[in-house]
Design a protein around this motif. Structure first.
Motif, PDB file in Angstrom:
ATOM      1  N   MET A   1      25.847  42.931  34.406  1.00 52.22           N
ATOM      2  CA  MET A   1      26.689  41.732  34.557  1.00 52.22           C
ATOM      3  C   MET A   1      28.145  42.115  34.865  1.00 52.22           C
ATOM      4  SD  MET A   1      24.901  39.112  34.457  1.00 52.22           S
ATOM      5  CE  MET A   1      23.190  38.817  34.083  1.00 52.22           C
ATOM      6  N   ALA A   2      28.653  43.032  34.066  1.00 51.84           N
ATOM      7  CA  ALA A   2      30.036  43.470  34.298  1.00 51.84           C
ATOM      8  C   ALA A   2      30.170  44.141  35.659  1.00 51.84           C
ATOM      9  CB  ALA A   2      30.474  44.424  33.201  1.00 51.84           C
ATOM     10  N   GLY A   3      29.122  44.852  36.063  1.00 52.42           N
ATOM     11  CA  GLY A   3      29.172  45.546  37.342  1.00 52.42           C
ATOM     12  C   GLY A   3      29.322  44.588  38.507  1.00 52.42           C
ATOM     13  N   ALA A   4      28.588  43.468  38.481  1.00 50.65           N
ATOM     14  CA  ALA A   4      28.684  42.496  39.562  1.00 50.65           C
ATOM     15  C   ALA A   4      30.091  41.904  39.634  1.00 50.65           C
ATOM     16  CB  ALA A   4      27.661  41.385  39.352  1.00 50.65           C
ATOM     17  N   GLY A   5      30.663  41.603  38.474  1.00 55.24           N
ATOM     18  CA  GLY A   5      32.019  41.050  38.443  1.00 55.24           C
ATOM     19  C   GLY A   5      33.025  42.008  39.043  1.00 55.24           C
ATOM     20  N   ASN A   6      32.875  43.271  38.681  1.00 54.98           N
ATOM     21  CA  ASN A   6      33.798  44.275  39.206  1.00 54.98           C
ATOM     22  C   ASN A   6      33.682  44.394  40.723  1.00 54.98           C
ATOM     23  OD1 ASN A   6      34.886  44.886  36.768  1.00 54.98           O
ATOM     24  ND2 ASN A   6      33.553  46.667  36.400  1.00 54.98           N
ATOM     25  N   ALA A   7      32.468  44.300  41.244  1.00 58.32           N
ATOM     26  CA  ALA A   7      32.270  44.452  42.688  1.00 58.32           C
ATOM     27  C   ALA A   7      32.991  43.339  43.439  1.00 58.32           C
ATOM     28  CB  ALA A   7      30.778  44.438  43.014  1.00 58.32           C
ATOM     29  N   ILE A   8      32.878  42.123  42.914  1.00 53.77           N
ATOM     30  CA  ILE A   8      33.537  40.989  43.571  1.00 53.77           C
ATOM     31  C   ILE A   8      35.053  41.155  43.529  1.00 53.77           C
ATOM     32  CG2 ILE A   8      33.995  38.506  43.392  1.00 53.77           C
ATOM     33  CD1 ILE A   8      31.016  38.359  42.307  1.00 53.77           C
ATOM     34  N   ARG A   9      35.545  41.506  42.345  1.00 51.34           N
ATOM     35  CA  ARG A   9      36.979  41.676  42.212  1.00 51.34           C
ATOM     36  C   ARG A   9      37.457  42.822  43.091  1.00 51.34           C
ATOM     37  NH1 ARG A   9      39.239  42.345  36.289  1.00 51.34           N
ATOM     38  NH2 ARG A   9      37.193  43.205  36.242  1.00 51.34           N
ATOM     39  N   GLY A  10      36.639  43.900  43.143  1.00 46.55           N
ATOM     40  CA  GLY A  10      37.011  45.060  43.939  1.00 46.55           C
ATOM     41  C   GLY A  10      37.166  44.714  45.409  1.00 46.55           C
ATOM     42  N   SER A  11      36.269  43.869  45.941  1.00 47.44           N
ATOM     43  CA  SER A  11      36.359  43.569  47.362  1.00 47.44           C
ATOM     44  C   SER A  11      37.572  42.690  47.659  1.00 47.44           C
ATOM     45  CB  SER A  11      35.065  42.923  47.859  1.00 47.44           C
ATOM     46  OG  SER A  11      34.818  41.732  47.163  1.00 47.44           O
ATOM     47  N   ARG A  12      37.917  41.819  46.728  1.00 45.33           N
ATOM     48  CA  ARG A  12      39.124  41.006  46.930  1.00 45.33           C
ATOM     49  C   ARG A  12      40.371  41.881  46.964  1.00 45.33           C
ATOM     50  NH1 ARG A  12      37.713  36.266  42.849  1.00 45.33           N
ATOM     51  NH2 ARG A  12      36.280  35.115  44.180  1.00 45.33           N
ATOM     52  N   VAL A  13      40.434  42.806  46.012  1.00 46.92           N
ATOM     53  CA  VAL A  13      41.589  43.698  45.966  1.00 46.92           C
ATOM     54  C   VAL A  13      41.641  44.549  47.230  1.00 46.92           C
ATOM     55  CG1 VAL A  13      42.582  45.693  44.767  1.00 46.92           C
ATOM     56  CG2 VAL A  13      41.728  43.736  43.454  1.00 46.92           C
ATOM     57  N   GLY A  14      40.472  45.014  47.669  1.00 46.09           N
ATOM     58  CA  GLY A  14      40.408  45.869  48.852  1.00 46.09           C
ATOM     59  C   GLY A  14      40.862  45.146  50.102  1.00 46.09           C
ATOM     60  N   ALA A  15      40.576  43.840  50.183  1.00 46.61           N
ATOM     61  CA  ALA A  15      40.935  43.082  51.375  1.00 46.61           C
ATOM     62  C   ALA A  15      42.431  42.768  51.404  1.00 46.61           C
ATOM     63  CB  ALA A  15      40.138  41.786  51.427  1.00 46.61           C
ATOM     64  N   SER A  37      28.435  54.854  46.418  1.00 45.35           N
ATOM     65  CA  SER A  37      27.114  54.223  46.315  1.00 45.35           C
ATOM     66  C   SER A  37      27.077  53.138  45.243  1.00 45.35           C
ATOM     67  CB  SER A  37      26.047  55.287  46.052  1.00 45.35           C
ATOM     68  OG  SER A  37      26.329  55.976  44.869  1.00 45.35           O
ATOM     69  N   HIS A  38      28.134  52.955  44.490  1.00 45.16           N
ATOM     70  CA  HIS A  38      28.224  51.837  43.542  1.00 45.16           C
ATOM     71  C   HIS A  38      28.935  50.626  44.154  1.00 45.16           C
ATOM     72  CE1 HIS A  38      27.714  54.427  39.655  1.00 45.16           C
ATOM     73  NE2 HIS A  38      26.599  54.272  40.333  1.00 45.16           N
ATOM     74  N   ASP A  39      29.114  50.625  45.470  1.00 43.86           N
ATOM     75  CA  ASP A  39      29.801  49.530  46.164  1.00 43.86           C
ATOM     76  C   ASP A  39      31.258  49.396  45.760  1.00 43.86           C
ATOM     77  OD1 ASP A  39      27.624  48.826  47.690  1.00 43.86           O
ATOM     78  OD2 ASP A  39      26.827  47.480  46.150  1.00 43.86           O
ATOM     79  N   HIS A  40      31.857  50.467  45.330  1.00 49.74           N
ATOM     80  CA  HIS A  40      33.302  50.428  45.087  1.00 49.74           C
ATOM     81  C   HIS A  40      34.010  50.719  46.407  1.00 49.74           C
ATOM     82  CE1 HIS A  40      32.207  51.828  40.792  1.00 49.74           C
ATOM     83  NE2 HIS A  40      32.357  50.520  40.798  1.00 49.74           N
ATOM     84  N   ARG A  41      35.102  50.013  46.624  1.00 49.80           N
ATOM     85  CA  ARG A  41      35.951  50.358  47.764  1.00 49.80           C
ATOM     86  C   ARG A  41      37.212  50.992  47.214  1.00 49.80           C
ATOM     87  NH1 ARG A  41      37.413  45.940  51.447  1.00 49.80           N
ATOM     88  NH2 ARG A  41      35.603  45.313  52.643  1.00 49.80           N
ATOM     89  N   SER A  42      37.554  52.119  47.753  1.00 51.55           N
ATOM     90  CA  SER A  42      38.763  52.781  47.314  1.00 51.55           C
ATOM     91  C   SER A  42      39.684  52.909  48.507  1.00 51.55           C
ATOM     92  CB  SER A  42      38.435  54.175  46.770  1.00 51.55           C
ATOM     93  OG  SER A  42      37.386  54.083  45.830  1.00 51.55           O
ATOM     94  N   VAL A  43      40.820  52.261  48.440  1.00 48.52           N
ATOM     95  CA  VAL A  43      41.779  52.348  49.529  1.00 48.52           C
ATOM     96  C   VAL A  43      42.765  53.453  49.191  1.00 48.52           C
ATOM     97  CG1 VAL A  43      43.516  51.123  50.875  1.00 48.52           C
ATOM     98  CG2 VAL A  43      41.500  49.897  50.006  1.00 48.52           C
ATOM     99  N   VAL A  44      42.787  54.463  50.031  1.00 45.45           N
ATOM    100  CA  VAL A  44      43.635  55.619  49.792  1.00 45.45           C
ATOM    101  C   VAL A  44      44.668  55.686  50.908  1.00 45.45           C
ATOM    102  CG1 VAL A  44      43.667  58.119  49.403  1.00 45.45           C
ATOM    103  CG2 VAL A  44      41.640  56.776  48.771  1.00 45.45           C
ATOM    104  N   PRO A  59      37.654  56.763  42.522  1.00 44.91           N
ATOM    105  CA  PRO A  59      38.458  56.774  41.287  1.00 44.91           C
ATOM    106  C   PRO A  59      37.859  55.891  40.200  1.00 44.91           C
ATOM    107  CG  PRO A  59      39.605  55.610  43.050  1.00 44.91           C
ATOM    108  CD  PRO A  59      38.338  56.135  43.643  1.00 44.91           C
ATOM    109  N   LYS A  60      36.937  55.005  40.560  1.00 45.18           N
ATOM    110  CA  LYS A  60      36.362  54.108  39.563  1.00 45.18           C
ATOM    111  C   LYS A  60      35.194  54.742  38.824  1.00 45.18           C
ATOM    112  CE  LYS A  60      37.786  49.826  41.770  1.00 45.18           C
ATOM    113  NZ  LYS A  60      37.871  49.809  43.230  1.00 45.18           N
ATOM    114  N   CYS A  61      34.355  55.473  39.545  1.00 44.90           N
ATOM    115  CA  CYS A  61      33.161  56.019  38.897  1.00 44.90           C
ATOM    116  C   CYS A  61      33.019  57.519  39.096  1.00 44.90           C
ATOM    117  CB  CYS A  61      31.916  55.293  39.378  1.00 44.90           C
ATOM    118  SG  CYS A  61      31.536  55.570  41.105  1.00 44.90           S
TER     119      CYS A  61
END
Ligand SMILES: [Zn+2]
Length: 119
Positions: A1-15, A37-44, A59-61
């Protein structure tokens, strides 16, 4: 559950920060997005003259992340946070094996005293 929330928030931050990164004051910079592979986006952010590495540790996982969102690098078989547990288990079974061996030797000795022949 927490993972799905993080993914959504992560994509908003990434955009979001794309425009922000372009108004670099001093040195020209480039932003590169890595995908793990955890669907994290990392903007470097790199200096514009820097050569961009093909992979980056998320940096997340902590998993390797690549530039290709369709093909993030596969997670290693042993994830970093599991390594310690695996190590502890390994140690524990070594200890168990040692105590089992001790018992076997003790048993063998006691049987030899009793005159049994065991091979
Ligand atoms: Zn990640």
């Amino acid at each position: 559950m927490a993972g799905a929330g993080n993914a959504i928030r992560g994509s908003r931050v990434g955009a979001g920060p794309m425009g922000e990164a372009e108004r670099g004051d001093a040195a020209p910079r480039q932003t590169v997005t890595y995908f793990c592979s955890h669907d994290h986006r990392s903007v470097v952010t790199f200096a514009i003259e820097a050569s961009v590495p093909e992979s980056w540790d998320c940096p997340k996982c902590g998993l390797p992340a690549s530039l290709d969102s369709e093909n993030p690098p596969p997670a290693p078989k042993i994830e970093p946070y599991k390594t310690h547990l695996a190590y502890v288990k390994e140690r524990r079974s070594e200890t168990e094996a040692a105590s089992i061996l001790d018992e076997a030797v003790a048993l063998l000795r006691s049987r030899r005293k009793a005159g049994e022949i065991i091979f």
